[in-house]
Design a protein around this motif. Structure first.
Motif, PDB file in Angstrom:
ATOM      1  N   ARG A   1       1.431  -1.725  19.957  1.00 11.85           N
ATOM      2  CA  ARG A   1       1.328  -2.115  20.913  1.00 11.85           C
ATOM      3  C   ARG A   1       0.961  -3.422  20.982  1.00 11.85           C
ATOM      4  NH1 ARG A   1       2.100   1.387  26.405  1.00 11.85           N
ATOM      5  NH2 ARG A   1       2.594  -0.873  26.934  1.00 11.85           N
ATOM      6  N   HIS A   2      -0.384  -3.392  20.535  1.00 10.61           N
ATOM      7  CA  HIS A   2      -0.936  -4.363  20.712  1.00 10.61           C
ATOM      8  C   HIS A   2      -1.428  -4.659  19.449  1.00 10.61           C
ATOM      9  CE1 HIS A   2      -3.457  -3.496  24.769  1.00 10.61           C
ATOM     10  NE2 HIS A   2      -3.112  -2.925  23.796  1.00 10.61           N
ATOM     11  N   GLY A   3      -0.515  -4.933  18.409  1.00  9.27           N
ATOM     12  CA  GLY A   3      -0.240  -5.352  16.832  1.00  9.27           C
ATOM     13  C   GLY A   3      -0.863  -5.081  15.931  1.00  9.27           C
ATOM     14  N   ILE A   4      -1.743  -3.542  16.908  1.00  5.69           N
ATOM     15  CA  ILE A   4      -3.106  -3.529  15.759  1.00  5.69           C
ATOM     16  C   ILE A   4      -2.548  -2.205  15.088  1.00  5.69           C
ATOM     17  CG2 ILE A   4      -5.255  -2.919  15.717  1.00  5.69           C
ATOM     18  CD1 ILE A   4      -5.486  -4.518  18.365  1.00  5.69           C
ATOM     19  N   PHE A   5      -3.304  -2.164  13.648  1.00  3.22           N
ATOM     20  CA  PHE A   5      -2.456  -1.211  12.627  1.00  3.22           C
ATOM     21  C   PHE A   5      -4.515  -0.027  12.404  1.00  3.22           C
ATOM     22  CE2 PHE A   5       0.896  -3.952  12.303  1.00  3.22           C
ATOM     23  CZ  PHE A   5       1.873  -2.566  12.765  1.00  3.22           C
ATOM     24  N   ASP A   6      -4.394   0.348  12.985  1.00  2.32           N
ATOM     25  CA  ASP A   6      -5.539   1.649  13.069  1.00  2.32           C
ATOM     26  C   ASP A   6      -5.663   1.554  11.613  1.00  2.32           C
ATOM     27  OD1 ASP A   6      -4.242   3.209  12.662  1.00  2.32           O
ATOM     28  OD2 ASP A   6      -5.410   4.194  14.875  1.00  2.32           O
ATOM     29  N   GLU A   7      -4.962   1.889  10.525  1.00  4.17           N
ATOM     30  CA  GLU A   7      -5.379   2.197   9.610  1.00  4.17           C
ATOM     31  C   GLU A   7      -5.486   1.259   8.513  1.00  4.17           C
ATOM     32  OE1 GLU A   7      -0.643   2.554   9.390  1.00  4.17           O
ATOM     33  OE2 GLU A   7      -0.735   2.595   7.683  1.00  4.17           O
ATOM     34  N   LEU A   8      -5.666  -0.080   9.327  1.00  2.70           N
ATOM     35  CA  LEU A   8      -6.379  -1.607   7.913  1.00  2.70           C
ATOM     36  C   LEU A   8      -8.226  -1.230   7.851  1.00  2.70           C
ATOM     37  CD1 LEU A   8      -3.137  -3.653   8.287  1.00  2.70           C
ATOM     38  CD2 LEU A   8      -4.275  -2.407   6.902  1.00  2.70           C
TER      39      LEU A   8
ATOM     40  N   GLY B   1       0.545  -1.494   0.224  1.00  7.59           N
ATOM     41  CA  GLY B   1       0.233  -0.102  -0.313  1.00  7.59           C
ATOM     42  C   GLY B   1       0.887   1.242  -0.201  1.00  7.59           C
ATOM     43  N   PRO B   2       0.254   2.307  -0.825  1.00 10.15           N
ATOM     44  CA  PRO B   2       1.555   3.249  -1.164  1.00 10.15           C
ATOM     45  C   PRO B   2       1.203   3.826  -0.062  1.00 10.15           C
ATOM     46  CG  PRO B   2      -0.442   3.768  -2.917  1.00 10.15           C
ATOM     47  CD  PRO B   2      -0.877   2.455  -2.572  1.00 10.15           C
ATOM     48  N   ASP B   3       0.007   3.849   1.396  1.00  9.60           N
ATOM     49  CA  ASP B   3      -0.119   4.999   1.905  1.00  9.60           C
ATOM     50  C   ASP B   3       0.308   4.704   3.221  1.00  9.60           C
ATOM     51  OD1 ASP B   3      -2.269   3.604   1.475  1.00  9.60           O
ATOM     52  OD2 ASP B   3      -3.804   4.836   1.554  1.00  9.60           O
ATOM     53  N   ARG B   4       0.957   3.777   3.040  1.00 11.38           N
ATOM     54  CA  ARG B   4       1.413   2.708   4.551  1.00 11.38           C
ATOM     55  C   ARG B   4       2.188   3.627   5.666  1.00 11.38           C
ATOM     56  NH1 ARG B   4       4.193  -2.359   2.568  1.00 11.38           N
ATOM     57  NH2 ARG B   4       5.793  -1.021   1.104  1.00 11.38           N
ATOM     58  N   SER B   5       1.394   3.553   7.026  1.00 10.98           N
ATOM     59  CA  SER B   5       2.198   4.125   7.701  1.00 10.98           C
ATOM     60  C   SER B   5       4.187   3.655   7.758  1.00 10.98           C
ATOM     61  CB  SER B   5       1.679   4.162   9.140  1.00 10.98           C
ATOM     62  OG  SER B   5       1.857   2.986   9.889  1.00 10.98           O
ATOM     63  N   LEU B   6       4.608   4.120   8.796  1.00 10.10           N
ATOM     64  CA  LEU B   6       6.323   4.478   8.594  1.00 10.10           C
ATOM     65  C   LEU B   6       5.721   2.021   9.461  1.00 10.10           C
ATOM     66  CD1 LEU B   6       8.675   4.531   8.293  1.00 10.10           C
ATOM     67  CD2 LEU B   6       9.157   5.266  10.139  1.00 10.10           C
ATOM     68  N   PRO B   7       5.372   2.900  10.430  1.00 11.58           N
ATOM     69  CA  PRO B   7       5.444   1.319  11.731  1.00 11.58           C
ATOM     70  C   PRO B   7       4.772   0.473  10.196  1.00 11.58           C
ATOM     71  CG  PRO B   7       4.451   2.736  12.788  1.00 11.58           C
ATOM     72  CD  PRO B   7       4.483   3.436  11.692  1.00 11.58           C
ATOM     73  N   LEU B   8       4.073   0.487   9.573  1.00 14.58           N
ATOM     74  CA  LEU B   8       3.178  -0.992   8.951  1.00 14.58           C
ATOM     75  C   LEU B   8       3.718  -1.131   7.508  1.00 14.58           C
ATOM     76  CD1 LEU B   8       1.051  -2.825   8.613  1.00 14.58           C
ATOM     77  CD2 LEU B   8       0.204  -0.921   6.850  1.00 14.58           C
ATOM     78  N   ARG B   9       5.083  -0.528   7.201  1.00 18.60           N
ATOM     79  CA  ARG B   9       6.234  -0.194   6.450  1.00 18.60           C
ATOM     80  C   ARG B   9       7.086  -1.692   7.249  1.00 18.60           C
ATOM     81  NH1 ARG B   9       6.505   2.732   1.714  1.00 18.60           N
ATOM     82  NH2 ARG B   9       4.450   4.229   1.850  1.00 18.60           N
ATOM     83  N   LEU B  10       7.365  -0.818   8.032  1.00 22.69           N
ATOM     84  CA  LEU B  10       8.681  -1.595   9.182  1.00 22.69           C
ATOM     85  C   LEU B  10       7.750  -3.590   9.686  1.00 22.69           C
ATOM     86  CD1 LEU B  10      10.073   0.660  11.026  1.00 22.69           C
ATOM     87  CD2 LEU B  10      11.133   0.418   9.490  1.00 22.69           C
ATOM     88  N   TYR B  11       6.525  -2.905   9.802  1.00 21.09           N
ATOM     89  CA  TYR B  11       5.990  -4.468  10.285  1.00 21.09           C
ATOM     90  C   TYR B  11       5.740  -5.323   8.585  1.00 21.09           C
ATOM     91  CZ  TYR B  11       2.578  -7.646  10.805  1.00 21.09           C
ATOM     92  OH  TYR B  11       1.178  -8.414  10.545  1.00 21.09           O
ATOM     93  N   ALA B  12       5.711  -5.155   7.711  1.00 23.51           N
ATOM     94  CA  ALA B  12       5.638  -6.370   6.279  1.00 23.51           C
ATOM     95  C   ALA B  12       7.303  -6.318   6.003  1.00 23.51           C
ATOM     96  CB  ALA B  12       5.332  -5.196   5.297  1.00 23.51           C
ATOM     97  N   ARG B  13       8.285  -5.433   6.042  1.00 22.53           N
ATOM     98  CA  ARG B  13       9.603  -6.052   6.583  1.00 22.53           C
ATOM     99  C   ARG B  13      10.193  -6.363   6.951  1.00 22.53           C
ATOM    100  NH1 ARG B  13      12.958  -0.730   4.623  1.00 22.53           N
ATOM    101  NH2 ARG B  13      14.958  -1.562   4.842  1.00 22.53           N
ATOM    102  N   LEU B  14       9.549  -6.386   8.177  1.00 20.88           N
ATOM    103  CA  LEU B  14      10.470  -7.886   8.877  1.00 20.88           C
ATOM    104  C   LEU B  14       9.676  -8.700   9.058  1.00 20.88           C
ATOM    105  CD1 LEU B  14      11.853  -7.138  11.772  1.00 20.88           C
ATOM    106  CD2 LEU B  14       9.575  -7.350  13.384  1.00 20.88           C
ATOM    107  N   LEU B  15       8.652  -8.688   8.722  1.00 21.97           N
ATOM    108  CA  LEU B  15       7.393 -10.643   8.353  1.00 21.97           C
ATOM    109  C   LEU B  15       8.003 -11.071   6.791  1.00 21.97           C
ATOM    110  CD1 LEU B  15       4.676 -10.464  10.781  1.00 21.97           C
ATOM    111  CD2 LEU B  15       6.463 -11.566  11.041  1.00 21.97           C
ATOM    112  N   ARG B  16       8.274 -10.035   6.274  1.00 21.22           N
ATOM    113  CA  ARG B  16       7.677 -10.072   4.246  1.00 21.22           C
ATOM    114  C   ARG B  16       7.106 -11.705   4.208  1.00 21.22           C
ATOM    115  NH1 ARG B  16      14.129 -11.426   3.800  1.00 21.22           N
ATOM    116  NH2 ARG B  16      13.618 -11.794   6.110  1.00 21.22           N
TER     117      ARG B  16
END
Ligand SMILES: [Zn+2]
Length: 271
Positions: A136-143, A54-69
């Protein structure tokens, strides 16, 4: 029937106590089925491209996707799976959300009209918290779509019925006694599984009660760091025992991430 939205690789020892360093390819399942009363139902949505690209992802969501791939399985993304079943995303009448982690809600925006069967109290807590507190609860409210609250059918307000094999009680989602939401606390706030009580061998879709069926055996649940991710470790252990007892009593169990093939899986996902 369960589709596999993505694969995520992790060492076995992360998810089974005494497991090896070998990388396992975990699935990220979601359920699709036709209920006579409710119509076409999804159980969670799996991972989708909003998490991975998603091009409008927040930085934390980008990091999450990068970590879990997560590697998306294109053929098993909801639109493709529904197409194979002769349906489209617009035909999905209801989505059961077992919890609000990214790998369960990532494709919600494909279904703007579907009713959402979930815990209203958990969603209210998410809406009341800051973005950071949710992370901290593993939730990305942007989703989570803005209008989610107004589309909720609160499972805590539904009548309860006893589930088979001494599993305890479950909320009767569609009023036919066949699809019961059974509490399996510990993994995430309000986490529940789905018991398909009307099948010849009742099935408990235990979602994220563990990652791997091997971890349901006594003493096999993983320790750190997996247990740190749990919202409540003691409750997680009790839920694990509850799932294991259901299997001992003759029930069948399926987990969201278990790497092995299951008879409940939709055929045709690439290995
Ligand atoms: Zn989860």
């Amino acid at each position: 029937m369960f589709a596999n939205s993505a694969f995520v690789s992790a060492p076995e020892r992360l998810v089974v106590r005494g497991g090896s360093r070998h990388l396992l390819r975990f699935k990220v399942r979601y359920g699709v089925y036709q209920n006579p009363t409710a119509g076409l139902v999804l159980i969670d949505t799996g991972y989708g491209s909003r998490v991975t690209e998603g091009p409008d992802r927040s930085l934390p969501l980008r990091l999450y996707a990068r970590l879990l791939r997560p590697k998306l399985v294109e053929e098993h993304q909801p639109a493709r799976v529904l197409d194979r079943l002769g349906a489209s995303t617009a035909d999905v009448a209801a989505i059961v959300l077992t919890h609000f982690h990214a790998d369960h809600v990532a494709a919600l925006r494909l279904f703007p009209k579907a009713k959402i069967y979930a815990r209203a109290a958990v969603l209210a807590r998410i809406r009341a918290r800051s973005r950071f507190a949710n992370l901290r609860h593993g939730i990305f409210d942007e989703l989570l779509p803005q209008d989610l609250t107004s589309r909720i059918v609160d499972i805590d307000q539904l009548p309860v019925r006893p589930a088979p094999h001494e599993l305890g009680e479950g909320a009767d989602l569609f009023g036919d006694g066949e699809t019961l939401a059974v509490d399996l606390p510990g993994h995430a706030e309000g986490h529940f599984g789905i018991c398909f009580a009307g099948l010849p061998v009742p099935l408990l879709y235990a979602v994220d009660a563990q990652w791997c069926a091997a971890a349901l055996a006594p003493g096999k649940a993983p320790g750190l760091p997996a247990s740190l991710i749990a919202s409540d470790r003691r409750a997680l252990a009790a839920s694990t025992r509850r799932v294991a007892a259901f299997v001992e009593n003759g029930g069948d169990v399926l987990l969201c991430h278990d790497p092995s093939e299951s008879p409940y899986d939709l055929p045709g996902a690439p290995e």
